[in-house]
Design a protein around this motif. Structure first.
Motif, PDB file in Angstrom:
ATOM      1  N   VAL A  62       0.828  -1.203   0.000  1.00  0.00           N
ATOM      2  CA  VAL A  62       0.000   0.000   0.000  1.00  0.00           C
ATOM      3  C   VAL A  62       0.862   1.252   0.000  1.00  0.00           C
ATOM      4  N   VAL A  63       1.915   1.241   0.799  1.00  0.00           N
ATOM      5  CA  VAL A  63       2.821   2.386   0.849  1.00  0.00           C
ATOM      6  C   VAL A  63       3.494   2.588  -0.509  1.00  0.00           C
ATOM      7  N   LEU A  64       3.917   1.484  -1.142  1.00  0.00           N
ATOM      8  CA  LEU A  64       4.541   1.586  -2.463  1.00  0.00           C
ATOM      9  C   LEU A  64       3.548   2.082  -3.510  1.00  0.00           C
ATOM     10  N   PHE A  65       2.303   1.573  -3.453  1.00  0.00           N
ATOM     11  CA  PHE A  65       1.261   2.046  -4.367  1.00  0.00           C
ATOM     12  C   PHE A  65       1.063   3.553  -4.205  1.00  0.00           C
ATOM     13  N   ALA A  66       0.922   3.972  -2.952  1.00  0.00           N
ATOM     14  CA  ALA A  66       0.687   5.399  -2.674  1.00  0.00           C
ATOM     15  C   ALA A  66       1.885   6.237  -3.113  1.00  0.00           C
ATOM     16  N   TYR A  67       3.077   5.746  -2.810  1.00  0.00           N
ATOM     17  CA  TYR A  67       4.303   6.484  -3.140  1.00  0.00           C
ATOM     18  C   TYR A  67       4.448   6.664  -4.646  1.00  0.00           C
ATOM     19  N   SER A  68       4.262   5.574  -5.400  1.00  0.00           N
ATOM     20  CA  SER A  68       4.423   5.662  -6.849  1.00  0.00           C
ATOM     21  C   SER A  68       3.362   6.569  -7.466  1.00  0.00           C
ATOM     22  N   THR A  69       2.143   6.506  -6.922  1.00  0.00           N
ATOM     23  CA  THR A  69       1.084   7.375  -7.426  1.00  0.00           C
ATOM     24  C   THR A  69       1.418   8.838  -7.180  1.00  0.00           C
ATOM     25  N   MET A  70       1.923   9.134  -6.010  1.00  0.00           N
ATOM     26  CA  MET A  70       2.229  10.530  -5.668  1.00  0.00           C
ATOM     27  C   MET A  70       3.342  11.110  -6.539  1.00  0.00           C
ATOM     28  N   ILE A  71       4.372  10.320  -6.819  1.00  0.00           N
ATOM     29  CA  ILE A  71       5.460  10.885  -7.617  1.00  0.00           C
ATOM     30  C   ILE A  71       5.009  11.139  -9.058  1.00  0.00           C
ATOM     31  N   SER A  72       4.135  10.269  -9.580  1.00  0.00           N
ATOM     32  CA  SER A  72       3.637  10.490 -10.942  1.00  0.00           C
ATOM     33  C   SER A  72       2.683  11.673 -10.995  1.00  0.00           C
ATOM     34  N   TRP A  73       1.785  11.750 -10.020  1.00  0.00           N
ATOM     35  CA  TRP A  73       0.836  12.855 -10.016  1.00  0.00           C
ATOM     36  C   TRP A  73       1.511  14.191  -9.734  1.00  0.00           C
ATOM     37  N   SER A  74       2.622  14.142  -9.041  1.00  0.00           N
ATOM     38  CA  SER A  74       3.366  15.397  -8.840  1.00  0.00           C
ATOM     39  C   SER A  74       3.856  15.933 -10.184  1.00  0.00           C
ATOM     40  N   TYR A  75       4.217  15.016 -11.091  1.00  0.00           N
ATOM     41  CA  TYR A  75       4.658  15.431 -12.423  1.00  0.00           C
ATOM     42  C   TYR A  75       3.499  16.001 -13.224  1.00  0.00           C
ATOM     43  N   TYR A  76       2.335  15.370 -13.137  1.00  0.00           N
ATOM     44  CA  TYR A  76       1.165  15.878 -13.850  1.00  0.00           C
ATOM     45  C   TYR A  76       0.837  17.303 -13.394  1.00  0.00           C
ATOM     46  N   GLY A  77       0.792  17.480 -12.088  1.00  0.00           N
ATOM     47  CA  GLY A  77       0.485  18.807 -11.559  1.00  0.00           C
ATOM     48  C   GLY A  77       1.556  19.826 -11.896  1.00  0.00           C
ATOM     49  N   GLU A  78       2.808  19.391 -11.836  1.00  0.00           N
ATOM     50  CA  GLU A  78       3.922  20.308 -12.123  1.00  0.00           C
ATOM     51  C   GLU A  78       3.913  20.758 -13.581  1.00  0.00           C
ATOM     52  N   ARG A  79       3.566  19.837 -14.513  1.00  0.00           N
ATOM     53  CA  ARG A  79       3.509  20.220 -15.930  1.00  0.00           C
ATOM     54  C   ARG A  79       2.393  21.241 -16.172  1.00  0.00           C
ATOM     55  N   CYS A  80       1.270  21.055 -15.505  1.00  0.00           N
ATOM     56  CA  CYS A  80       0.168  22.008 -15.668  1.00  0.00           C
ATOM     57  C   CYS A  80       0.501  23.344 -15.011  1.00  0.00           C
ATOM     58  N   TRP A  81       1.171  23.290 -13.866  1.00  0.00           N
ATOM     59  CA  TRP A  81       1.631  24.514 -13.204  1.00  0.00           C
ATOM     60  C   TRP A  81       2.596  25.263 -14.113  1.00  0.00           C
ATOM     61  N   THR A  82       3.520  24.513 -14.712  1.00  0.00           N
ATOM     62  CA  THR A  82       4.509  25.116 -15.607  1.00  0.00           C
ATOM     63  C   THR A  82       3.846  25.673 -16.859  1.00  0.00           C
TER      64      THR A  82
END
Length: 511
Positions: A412-432
């Motif tokens: 569960v921690v790995l699932f959550a961790y991997s999801t967060m790092i990918s979604w951080s990229y999605y949000g960062e690209r839209c922010w940029t």
């Protein structure tokens, strides 16, 4: 530079810890956060989640919007979701890759990055919540939504490749915000496309902080607390640790995220599916009965039309949250893949809903139904009532494999961790996209702060907020998929002609 950034995150973590100590009781902070989320949820519910079903029961507009789009694209693309699965596997194995293909990551890395965002707690917590609320029949509608979503995912990933932009620093800017603005400009709708692109970016930033962040840390914490009770009293500690681990990866951008995802995703999926298969095969005599229950419950009218619609909506809603087909998020990752044909990466992308929803969500559902933990009147009623899906799934696995909740907590921690790092990229690209590359660090710091905040919020408030923001992204994204689907279809027909004639194989030999 990396050392400076590392120290910055360390200092930020220390500041958050000090602030938490001075603030006193976390209950007050949690109350403020939850009240704020409830207010935002009410506003979004009125705007995009109004009921469109004329009779008894509620069918939110945004869910109907996604279903209609998925059916339309499945028919328009000639049922590509079933026809090209084999070709997708060949592409992933590298059969058509060439050294001079343009992009930042390989097709496989793009897929695993997108999967790391979708294969997460939606598969563990979301499925349990859907069955707890809608009953076993929700599983059937999740599977249907996953199969239809394959065509949607193909279309949005193809468009992301068609309208991506490689910037002077070598970074790719692609996704729904690009095909909304540039694709609509090609059609003479420049102003409208720009408005939708900005709206999509705002919603994606919000969803990255909600479903891609706060929901992940909140639901993973409910499972971890079963093994480490101390975290129930001090949840912010878990938030701090996760925030630090996410922070040291996301500062490296898509290449570092892709490398981490490439390593984590196959391992965590393998562990999870092995355990699920063990439970299912150990109870193989119950499987026919379970599938019969799923099918009969999916079409049950015993409780009236309202209950039937509720089951269907739960299935589609959780499938959308899990696979993100039609949301437009994964298109951002697929835009970075190295490929000379946009639809080729689209063909790779259609594997996502199949792996995520049709395979993994179904296995989770079978475990939950076989073990019977989904009964709202049973001993786990409190977990269902509080939407603590990850903990409910842990109970299901633990009832058969006594020691597995420990392994599941790690998964569960790995699932959550991997999801967060990918979604951080999605949000960062839209922010940029909205503010420029030089302001991306502000977003990354905010993302880490929200991880800590998410660890102290209530599961119900965070779940609803995550659902609302994530599904709202479909509103602008599906406009583009409808309007630009003809261009994708022409590219697809041309590609399939080259595939049938053997030209694609000749290209690889020449390359």
């Amino acid at each position: 530079m990396k050392g400076i950034l590392f120290r910055t995150f360390s200092l930020l973590a220390a500041m958050i810890a000090a602030q938490s100590a001075m603030a006193g009781e976390e209950a007050a902070a949690a109350s403020i956060l939850n009240n704020g989320l409830v207010g935002l949820n009410g506003w979004l519910d009125t705007l995009l989640f109004f009921d469109v079903f004329p009779g008894e029961g509620e069918f939110p507009f945004i869910v109907a919007w996604l279903i209609a789009g998925a059916i339309f694209l499945t028919v328009k693309m000639g049922f590509i979701n079933f026809r090209l699965l084999g070709h997708s596997v060949a592409i992933l194995r590298g059969r058509y890759s060439r050294p001079d293909d343009v992009g930042e990551v390989t097709p496989f890395q793009a897929l695993t990055t997108a999967l790391s965002a979708t294969v997460g707690l939606g598969n563990i917590a979301g499925v349990a919540i859907a069955i707890g609320i809608g009953g076993p029949g929700a599983t059937f509608w999740m599977i249907i939504a996953g199969l239809l979503g394959m065509s949607t995912k193909f279309t949005e990933a193809s468009l992301a490749q068609m309208y991506r932009e490689t910037r002077p620093d070598g970074h790719v800017m692609g996704g729904a915000m690009e095909y909304l603005s540039r694709g609509f400009a090609d059609m003479g709708w420049k102003g409208f496309g720009k408005i939708l692109a900005v709206l999509f970016s705002i919603l994606t930033i919000g969803a990255s902080l909600g479903g891609g962040n706060a929901f992940q840390v909140n639901q993973s914490l409910t499972a971890v607390k079963q093994q480490i009770p101390y975290l129930a009293q001090e949840p912010w500690i878990y938030g701090m640790v996760m925030g630090f681990l996410v922070g040291i990866v996301i500062i490296g951008g898509i290449r570092r995220i892709a490398h981490v995802a490439e390593a984590i995703v196959p391992t965590m999926v393998g562990i999870y599916l092995t355990a699920a298969c063990w439970i299912v095969f150990s109870n193989v005599e119950k499987v026919p009965e379970v599938f019969s229950l799923i099918f009969s419950s999916a079409f049950s009218m015993e409780a009236g039309m309202g209950a039937f619609v509720g089951i269907m909506v739960q299935g589609f809603r959780r499938a959308a949250f899990s696979s993100e087909a039609g949301i437009g998020s994964a298109a951002i990752a697929h835009s970075t893949a190295r490929t000379p044909y946009p639809v080729r990466q689209g063909i790779v992308a259609l594997m996502e809903p199949f792996i995520d929803t049709v395979v993994i969500c179904t296995m989770t559902a079978l475990v939950i139904i076989i073990t019977g933990v989904y009964d709202a009147n049973g001993q786990h009623a409190e977990l269902i009532a509080n939407n603590q899906g990850a903990a409910l799934t842990a109970m299901a696995f633990g009832s058969v494999i006594s020691w597995f909740p420990v392994v599941l907590s790690i998964s569960v921690v790995l699932f959550a961790y991997s999801t967060m790092i990918s979604w951080s990229y999605y949000g960062e690209r839209c922010w940029t996209y909205m503010f420029g590359e030089r302001w991306s660090m502000i977003y990354k710091l905010t993302f880490v702060l929200v991880i800590v905040a998410g660890s102290i919020g209530s599961a119900s408030a965070v779940l609803n907020f995550s659902d609302y923001l994530l599904l709202s992204m479909a509103f602008p994204n599906m406009f583009a998929l409808y309007a630009l689907s003809g261009r994708v279809k022409r590219r697809l027909d041309n590609y399939l002609e080259k595939l049938r004639s053997g030209e694609l194989d000749r290209e690889v030999r020449r390359g």
